[in-house]
Design an enzyme around this catalytic site. Structure first.
Site, short mmCIF file in Angstrom:
data_model
loop_
_atom_site.label_atom_id
_atom_site.label_comp_id
_atom_site.label_asym_id
_atom_site.label_seq_id
_atom_site.Cartn_x
_atom_site.Cartn_y
_atom_site.Cartn_z
N ASP A 23 -4.79 0.64 4.47
CA ASP A 23 -5.92 1.09 3.67
C ASP A 23 -7.19 0.33 3.97
OD1 ASP A 23 -4.12 2.84 2.60
OD2 ASP A 23 -4.39 2.21 0.52
N SER A 77 3.36 1.96 -5.01
CA SER A 77 2.37 1.07 -4.42
C SER A 77 2.53 -0.32 -4.99
CB SER A 77 0.96 1.60 -4.67
OG SER A 77 0.56 1.33 -5.99
#
Lengths: 408, 408, 408, 408
Positions: free
Chosen positions: A18, A183
């Site tokens: 990310d 996550s």
């Protein structure tokens, strides 16, 4: 939306997918020079690989900052918070919340040093972390430009994001292509898992989301007993061995992990307004909280303890909401720290299959007076008849009230 | 000291040695007619034998009151307190504290009915219970005379007390002659052990002081999983079986006991000013607290939850200190009860060797919106960009401050 | 009751009738050597005459302590309390309460220096002052013997007391023989009147009970306008003239008195359990409170201000109840003092017939940003659209709730 | 930005210039059917003229709602708030804040009745009122569309706005063309003035900004004395004359105005993050607050009063920030209302040139016991010696602490 006037931006960079995408996006979309900051907060991953990735992404060597901040993290953030016996919504030990202000502070320091005009982070637009990062940035450097890619970019889906990554030669590990089942955030205090497989709060969290602890069921059948030494409210030694803050917390984490301690499955209220479900593992912190309460129980006066207990929920909410660098958090800290001067001594703790039990406490500053509670006179004389007057005057207003109201 | 004008006194009478001595002492010292009140609070002992003992001590049959108050205790005292997630000093579930106001209330009711002018109890002059009893008495009946024998009589030692007992043919069980190793209180919510062998807080509590729970080490190797149903903040069913309050708590106690749940070894601050060390066992209550937090986590709005968390320490202190029948406790209760209207649904709890883990929660009134936390839009639309404005305005005052103070 | 083992006692001695009787009673009843401590707290009476009276009563010259403590009183007690904007029960400025800990501290210091084993005061058994004195004594010197004559002696009436005085050649001023119409306490912060003519709270306090202020009706028809300078939350100058704490408060008292400022007629709740009615005059303090709020209004961040406002009632109760020397008061003070670092600048105040109105404030540390509130951009940019997001996220939980509850 | 899907919008419409522009803008920009809601909140202006203006702007007759809500405003909003003795930041009586939720509620009711899908208001993007309106809307009707023209439209200046008005034949009174010297809000509780001439907090507010009160200097030289009767915490009569809530507050406003009462010049902290300066006039409310404290002082138990005082700042902030329709405000209200059951009786108040002084209080529920505070025994016996025990036990923990710490 991109503010083309941004010249240099300091990115909180983990080296993961990310923030690698964000790095590239900042370069391409903003045309900005990116400075990366990668911190070892005890997340349990090597941070050096971030250097090669940053270089590969075109970041100048002098723009790559990699720092081991574990000691600072524990000493200046974790321990002060534990002095307050902080739990959010009765249960959460704030492992993610407490790391954000430190990262923000470091980014701002680097921005000042490098003459950067912006900072950026990888937190999404629905979570608390964006708030914590940005309140930290603004509270330290009011004119800084903040870039929050997740709130700005136009990727409509995970697919679009991954396409962008591929296009820019960002490595995507195999499993990232598949739906990641949850996550994760991690640092020396805790790890957290959220999302996907955890999203239905009716369904038990699967064993595989846990990263830091073994299940109580898998822990040894025999208890582990340790002692923790405290000075001024902070732990300083385990089993008589002095340790630095980060070393000590690391050791507690190991002890907690091995005994299945510190798991929490929680539905909590986010600052941004919705409820979310998380699984937290705080093995060392869970031990520390119990032990700290233990040492306070004999060294802290009732007035101080009760005031701390009343202030704690507000303190916890401030930390959770990201107001670490705020006058009100600092005021509360001043009060709390004042109380910890003599919170010192030794606590014995039994660890067993998920349980943390304080089984003994001693202190050179103990306020516990064995004689006072027995029939014998203590260091301070106690006259049974005093209790009569004490009760009478405490009752007085209630009696006047009862006269009026004919209660019961 | 004895107030010879006292005619009739209602004594909280357990039938045990101490209150038997008090009964006799009230008769001989005050020359008063004694009315005994013996309650089944779930202490786990037969209460009927108290009748024969009272008769043997010369109490008139019509002056002997024996009552099973377990349902009232749980419904009107324990459950309201648990609505507040009440813990004293971060840990204690207030098992002893919460029973005293009920006993006081019953004594006052009997005193009114029987025209008694005094009440009496067997609590000592160094503890909290004397305060709790007497604030209850005075708060309900302001002109009642209160006789607290432990503060009044002149027995200089345990020996002198036992001599008095012998002289008046009060039965002394063999072990009472020897030093009893600790003193005990028990009711449906908990049991407590204090004193003697527990007086050194550095020394682990011996296994034999525990009465209500087996050790986690001795509990089954397999978890027990149960569901608890809630309505308006109170538990109403276990595993789908509706139960009355006392039945339900009894069942939770069994489940807790069998899984080694609810032990607490604590040094606490007494209202009368000294620290004392107690070992508490609250098996069912420990499960209930966790489950109640679980159902609240999905049904209670953040504002309500945080307000409750802020009010709780004050509420706990009021209960601990004996102010159950006070306007401020009742005001807090009004606020708390207001919040519980939709605290309903089902919680799944895993019990395993001392651990209570909430593993699932469902509710027809759930405020958890799965869609809100994902990328998808929820029932209430969420726009990522709103977070930018939210943060900006939350940061505004901090930025103005940072401008002034050049922080960081 | 008199503890004949007492050798030397330090008496808080005003030189008035009551403490003169106490002095003699300590000598005769306890056979103790009496040390007198007479303080100038700004009560508005000469303190030197106390020396002659003490000598006349047989006190040794070296046992007479007379001290002007006005600066210490204002600097270390009054000003710290005003930093918190302290008012008890919404209105009372705690003028009596705040003086007691200082007197207690001085007595203990003298007791240590002179090897005294006891302290004594002239406060009655129904008031708050006995508590404040004695909590001060015990909190500083835990083994000190405290003699509270009003709770100990056997005088059944005022007459008996005066007979004792006459018998021991204590001078009784004419009007003391008659019924004094009210009782009085005074120091540099305030004067209070209680009792007798004031005991019916339905009846207006007569003008003659006021000592420190003229009536608003008698004050000048023209306003007086002054400026007060603050540093670190404390006033340091009036109309630009730097003054010591006591000098400054004296000056404010004059200004207040002349403008009819600072009268309060209050029914309050005593710590000992009953309600009492008092008339208080705090001319300078009333001005100071308004001015301090004024300077805080531009220099204190919202978070700090709101936290202070939330903590204040607890702080006020601690001071009122006599817990000045307690960890919890000190913890609160630490928090409050932390907030005052930049509470500096100048406040203009208009005084007119009982009214205190802040009409202007300036500060080098002002957080007021004129541009921010206008249409123009301020030092910190403000984007109207941020408000939309701010509201949306603040509303989110309420909307989810409304979805569930179909409110309104 | 305009959401063309909006069909019908309920506008809070005063008939003034700004909301007339908004009305037209909604019609032209959104193409929406506009429903106007005009409320008489006691702002002191005729509301009927709004009908003709709305008609002239093309609003259908059946879409024009004009309502006198004064009684509801005072009964259901103002009085409940005054039960809590609510002041924001120590001083502000929340006159503007408390009116917004009522308007929001009415708009939502009309929207439901008329099938409107949106609501709109005239509050600007920098103030608190937008938040209060919109939290009200969302809290009652979570899916409503909210149109906040001041945050949406593109008028770059006041001039552009006026040009739009002219273009659409909206009447602009002469003085609106010139710089209006400040902006105003008014209702039955208060009026407020902000901005322009008031923007420098160092400069005294000019006399001409005041609308509701004469200056203390101009008030009569003789005091006005009134009595106010209370029932359950609310005022019900003045000078023995029963009045409806709005009538009573109107009467108090007149009395306050004539005696120069209720002016406040304040720098406050807005929820949206900046400080602003306002001049408030709350003549009747200022009297009411003093009188309410007066009746509470003899009818409210200490425990209840202190709890109220501790809760108040939070309650005030909730009202100020717009959280009237929130669970936490309602919980606090439940607690507060519980306390007011016996807050009844009569208060005499003296009004004189800006001063409000309580000079007498009586109540059938008085807890003030004259005998208790004198030497005589009261309704509830008081034994001086009880105070000794009371102090001893309160001191116990401080003594143990002093032993440890050798303080002082």
């Amino acid at each position: 939306m991109a503010d083309k006037s941004v010249k240099k931006v300091v990115l909180a960079y983990s080296g993961g997918l990310d923030t690698s995408i964000i790095l590239k996006w900042l370069q391409t979309e903003y045309g900005a020079e990116v400075i990366t900051f990668t911190a070892d907060l005890g997340q349990g991953e090597e941070i050096e690989p971030a250097r090669a990735k940053a270089l590969a992404a075109g970041v100048k060597p002098e723009n790559i900052f990699i720092e081991d901040v574990r000691e600072e993290f524990v000493r200046d953030f974790v321990f002060p918070m534990f002095r307050a016996n902080t739990v959010y919504e009765g249960q959460y030990l704030l492992g993610t919340s407490i790391a954000r202000p430190l990262i923000a502070k470091k980014q701002i320091e680097i921005a000042r040093k490098m003459g950067a005009d912006a900072v950026s982070h990888g937190a999404t637009g629905k979570g608390n972390d964006q708030v914590r990062f940005e309140l930290g940035y603004y509270g330290l450097e009011p004119d800084i430009t903040v870039i929050a890619p997740w709130r700005e970019w136009n990727f409509k889906s995970r697919e679009a994001l991954l396409d962008f990554a591929e296009k820019h030669q960002i490595q995507i590990t195999k499993d990232k292509r598949g739906e990641a089942p949850f996550s994760v955030d991690a640092n020396l205090l805790h790890s957290s898992s959220e999302g996907k497989v955890l999203e239905d709060p009716a369904v038990e969290a699967p064993e595989f989301v846990h990263m830091r602890t073994i299940a109580p069921e898998d822990a040894p059948d025999k208890p582990t007993i340790i002692t923790i030494d405290f000075e001024k409210g902070d732990p300083v030694a385990i089993d008589g061995v002095k340790m630095s803050p980060a070393t000590l917390l690391t050791k507690l984490n190991e002890l907690g992990r091995d005994n299945g301690i510190g798991r929490l499955d929680l539905v909590e209220n986010r600052f941004v307004g919705m409820k979310s479900r998380g699984v937290y593992e705080t093995p060392g912190g869970t031990i520390l909280l119990a032990a700290h309460r233990g040492i306070e129980s004999i060294t802290l006066d009732r007035g101080a303890m009760h005031l701390k207990d009343e202030l704690m929920p507000k303190y916890a909410t401030l930390v959770y909401n990201g107001f670490w660098f705020s006058p009100e958090r600092e005021m509360l800290q001043a009060a709390i720290d004042y109380s910890q001067e003599k919170v010192a001594g030794q606590v014995r703790v039994k660890l067993y299959k998920g349980n943390v039990t304080v089984i003994g406490r001693t202190s050179p500053y103990s306020l516990y007076d064995q004689d006072l509670v027995t029939f014998e006179e203590g260091k301070v004389a106690y006259d049974h008849r005093d209790a009569g007057g004490f009760i009478k005057l405490n009752a007085l207003r209630l009696r006047v009230l009862a006269k009026r109201d004919k209660r019961g």
